[in-house]
Write a protein that holds these residues in place. Sequence first.
Motif, PDB file in Angstrom:
ATOM      1  N   CYS A 124       0.689  -1.152   0.092  1.00 47.32           N
ATOM      2  CA  CYS A 124       0.059   0.098  -0.052  1.00 47.32           C
ATOM      3  C   CYS A 124       0.984   1.142  -0.001  1.00 47.32           C
ATOM      4  CB  CYS A 124      -0.987   0.004   1.225  1.00 47.32           C
ATOM      5  SG  CYS A 124      -0.115   0.326   2.919  1.00 47.32           S
ATOM      6  N   LEU A 125       0.441   2.383  -0.300  1.00 44.32           N
ATOM      7  CA  LEU A 125       1.039   3.611  -0.418  1.00 44.32           C
ATOM      8  C   LEU A 125       1.841   3.890   0.859  1.00 44.32           C
ATOM      9  CD1 LEU A 125      -1.912   6.047  -1.831  1.00 44.32           C
ATOM     10  CD2 LEU A 125       0.228   5.300  -2.876  1.00 44.32           C
ATOM     11  N   GLY A 126       1.589   3.566   2.154  1.00 46.61           N
ATOM     12  CA  GLY A 126       2.262   3.911   3.194  1.00 46.61           C
ATOM     13  C   GLY A 126       3.394   3.195   3.102  1.00 46.61           C
TER      14      GLY A 126
ATOM     15  N   LEU B 242       4.912   1.576   0.907  1.00 47.56           N
ATOM     16  CA  LEU B 242       5.872   1.662  -0.318  1.00 47.56           C
ATOM     17  C   LEU B 242       6.563   3.137  -0.169  1.00 47.56           C
ATOM     18  CD1 LEU B 242       5.997   0.364  -2.869  1.00 47.56           C
ATOM     19  CD2 LEU B 242       4.287   1.415  -3.928  1.00 47.56           C
ATOM     20  N   SER B 243       6.065   4.023   0.544  1.00 45.71           N
ATOM     21  CA  SER B 243       6.788   5.225   0.789  1.00 45.71           C
ATOM     22  C   SER B 243       7.930   5.118   1.798  1.00 45.71           C
ATOM     23  CB  SER B 243       5.874   6.369   1.320  1.00 45.71           C
ATOM     24  OG  SER B 243       4.619   6.488   0.616  1.00 45.71           O
ATOM     25  N   LYS B 244       8.089   4.141   2.487  1.00 44.45           N
ATOM     26  CA  LYS B 244       9.195   4.047   3.685  1.00 44.45           C
ATOM     27  C   LYS B 244      10.531   3.840   2.782  1.00 44.45           C
ATOM     28  CE  LYS B 244       6.044   2.207   6.931  1.00 44.45           C
ATOM     29  NZ  LYS B 244       5.483   0.990   7.620  1.00 44.45           N
ATOM     30  N   ASP B 245      11.591   4.276   3.630  1.00 45.10           N
ATOM     31  CA  ASP B 245      12.699   3.968   3.207  1.00 45.10           C
ATOM     32  C   ASP B 245      13.225   4.660   1.635  1.00 45.10           C
ATOM     33  OD1 ASP B 245      13.473   2.537   5.619  1.00 45.10           O
ATOM     34  OD2 ASP B 245      12.294   0.970   4.604  1.00 45.10           O
ATOM     35  N   LEU B 246      12.468   5.573   1.354  1.00 43.58           N
ATOM     36  CA  LEU B 246      13.023   6.245   0.006  1.00 43.58           C
ATOM     37  C   LEU B 246      13.738   7.548   0.290  1.00 43.58           C
ATOM     38  CD1 LEU B 246       9.500   5.645  -2.002  1.00 43.58           C
ATOM     39  CD2 LEU B 246      11.772   4.374  -2.304  1.00 43.58           C
ATOM     40  N   GLY B 247      14.034   7.858   1.461  1.00 42.24           N
ATOM     41  CA  GLY B 247      14.719   9.047   1.823  1.00 42.24           C
ATOM     42  C   GLY B 247      13.790  10.460   1.576  1.00 42.24           C
ATOM     43  N   ILE B 248      12.662  10.244   1.429  1.00 39.11           N
ATOM     44  CA  ILE B 248      11.959  11.385   1.150  1.00 39.11           C
ATOM     45  C   ILE B 248      10.615  11.346   1.956  1.00 39.11           C
ATOM     46  CG2 ILE B 248      12.539  11.974  -1.172  1.00 39.11           C
ATOM     47  CD1 ILE B 248      10.321  10.626  -2.404  1.00 39.11           C
ATOM     48  N   SER B 249       9.679  12.237   2.182  1.00 39.48           N
ATOM     49  CA  SER B 249       8.488  12.342   2.944  1.00 39.48           C
ATOM     50  C   SER B 249       7.392  11.468   2.158  1.00 39.48           C
ATOM     51  CB  SER B 249       7.939  13.938   3.060  1.00 39.48           C
ATOM     52  OG  SER B 249       7.618  14.189   1.718  1.00 39.48           O
ATOM     53  N   ARG B 250       6.379  11.178   3.060  1.00 42.34           N
ATOM     54  CA  ARG B 250       5.307  10.193   2.438  1.00 42.34           C
ATOM     55  C   ARG B 250       4.629  11.122   1.336  1.00 42.34           C
ATOM     56  NH1 ARG B 250      -0.329  10.695   3.114  1.00 42.34           N
ATOM     57  NH2 ARG B 250       0.151  12.395   4.757  1.00 42.34           N
ATOM     58  N   GLN B 251       4.358  12.325   1.355  1.00 41.14           N
ATOM     59  CA  GLN B 251       3.916  13.056   0.447  1.00 41.14           C
ATOM     60  C   GLN B 251       4.580  13.111  -0.927  1.00 41.14           C
ATOM     61  OE1 GLN B 251       3.944  13.747   3.363  1.00 41.14           O
ATOM     62  NE2 GLN B 251       1.990  14.765   4.240  1.00 41.14           N
TER      63      GLN B 251
ATOM     64  N   ALA C 236       7.023  10.980  -1.746  1.00 42.69           N
ATOM     65  CA  ALA C 236       6.944   9.484  -2.395  1.00 42.69           C
ATOM     66  C   ALA C 236       5.267   9.601  -3.076  1.00 42.69           C
ATOM     67  CB  ALA C 236       6.894   8.481  -1.263  1.00 42.69           C
ATOM     68  N   ARG C 237       4.334   9.943  -2.705  1.00 43.60           N
ATOM     69  CA  ARG C 237       2.976   9.824  -3.220  1.00 43.60           C
ATOM     70  C   ARG C 237       2.998  10.588  -4.431  1.00 43.60           C
ATOM     71  NH1 ARG C 237      -2.527   9.026  -4.094  1.00 43.60           N
ATOM     72  NH2 ARG C 237      -1.797   8.888  -6.017  1.00 43.60           N
ATOM     73  N   LYS C 238       3.739  11.712  -4.552  1.00 40.04           N
ATOM     74  CA  LYS C 238       3.792  12.505  -5.941  1.00 40.04           C
ATOM     75  C   LYS C 238       4.336  11.437  -6.958  1.00 40.04           C
ATOM     76  CE  LYS C 238       3.665  17.261  -5.002  1.00 40.04           C
ATOM     77  NZ  LYS C 238       4.228  18.357  -5.340  1.00 40.04           N
TER      78      LYS C 238
ATOM     79  N   VAL D 224      -4.670   2.045   0.334  1.00 44.19           N
ATOM     80  CA  VAL D 224      -4.616   2.011  -1.222  1.00 44.19           C
ATOM     81  C   VAL D 224      -3.521   1.186  -1.588  1.00 44.19           C
ATOM     82  CG1 VAL D 224      -4.338   3.430  -3.322  1.00 44.19           C
ATOM     83  CG2 VAL D 224      -5.536   4.291  -1.353  1.00 44.19           C
ATOM     84  N   LYS D 225      -3.897  -0.129  -2.350  1.00 44.12           N
ATOM     85  CA  LYS D 225      -2.961  -0.785  -2.776  1.00 44.12           C
ATOM     86  C   LYS D 225      -2.375  -0.641  -4.055  1.00 44.12           C
ATOM     87  CE  LYS D 225      -3.516  -4.057   0.531  1.00 44.12           C
ATOM     88  NZ  LYS D 225      -2.467  -4.529   1.456  1.00 44.12           N
ATOM     89  N   VAL D 226      -1.145  -0.661  -4.176  1.00 46.87           N
ATOM     90  CA  VAL D 226      -0.396  -0.315  -5.300  1.00 46.87           C
ATOM     91  C   VAL D 226       0.068  -1.582  -6.211  1.00 46.87           C
ATOM     92  CG1 VAL D 226       1.361   1.121  -6.620  1.00 46.87           C
ATOM     93  CG2 VAL D 226       0.375   1.777  -4.303  1.00 46.87           C
TER      94      VAL D 226
END
Lengths: 105, 105
Positions: B32-34, B36-45, B47-49, B69-71
């Motif tokens: 899911c979005l959350g 997937l957003s981890k450990d990318l070095g950027i904020s959740r938002q 990553a969302r973009k 939300v599943k990706v």
Amino acid sequence: MTQLAIAQIFKALGDPVRLQIVQRLSNGAALCLGELSKDLGISRQGARKQIQALVSAKVVQLHPAGREVKVQLDAATLAQSRVFITALEAQWDERLQALKQFTEQ
Amino acid sequence: MTQLAIAQIFKALGDPVRLQIVQRLSNGAALCLGELSKDLGISRQGARKQIQALVSAKVVQLHPAGREVKVQLDAATLAQSRVFITALEAQWDERLQALKQFTEQ
DNA sequence: CAAACATGCAACTAAATGGTTGCATGTTTT
DNA sequence: AAAACATGCAACCATTTAGTTGCATGTTTG
């Protein structure tokens, strides 16, 4: 092949003008900068910048010859991008396969 | 497949963060979005973009499920990009072949 | 119901990108 | 040598992009 280098290749291909340049190079004879800049709807210098982007990503190589500069496709770089996508697809298929086996038990 | 649509796919893949997202999706289970957003070095938002960019290029699909939300990877889109590159390579090889025949005469 | 969780939306900033124009320089051709 | 040609370099502008923060909203869980 680093992640970053692959991203740069895709980035270079990720523009309609550059994609058209690449297609022309795969189609026709070896072209020089000037010929390649025609009919793109932008100025020569604009086209030159796009070609430079392809050079930086090693999608294309430049070969100066007298007063002109020949532009040549780098097939190895294209191959790398294809291999990357193919590997992604393989992982994906493997996962689907595993999922299928799991649900069938 | 329009030239522009293909360019958009490559553009979407042309960034290290997005490439990493795609790789995670081909590797592991549906995320899911959350997650997937981890450990990318950027904020959740942030990553969302990036994920939205992948959605726009149809590299990825979103499936809302409750509060998350599943990706999901869109394998067909990946395939299109591979086919495009393969076609380029085929044209290129054809040209080399023709050139070889010409010089051998 | 309240707390915790997953997400969405909007405004904002800094940097990269795509394009332009003007002019300089080296190379053929006549 | 002069004209025409192919290219290079630099400054500049508008738009897009990548990222941020702050706050609002819907959904589980205790």
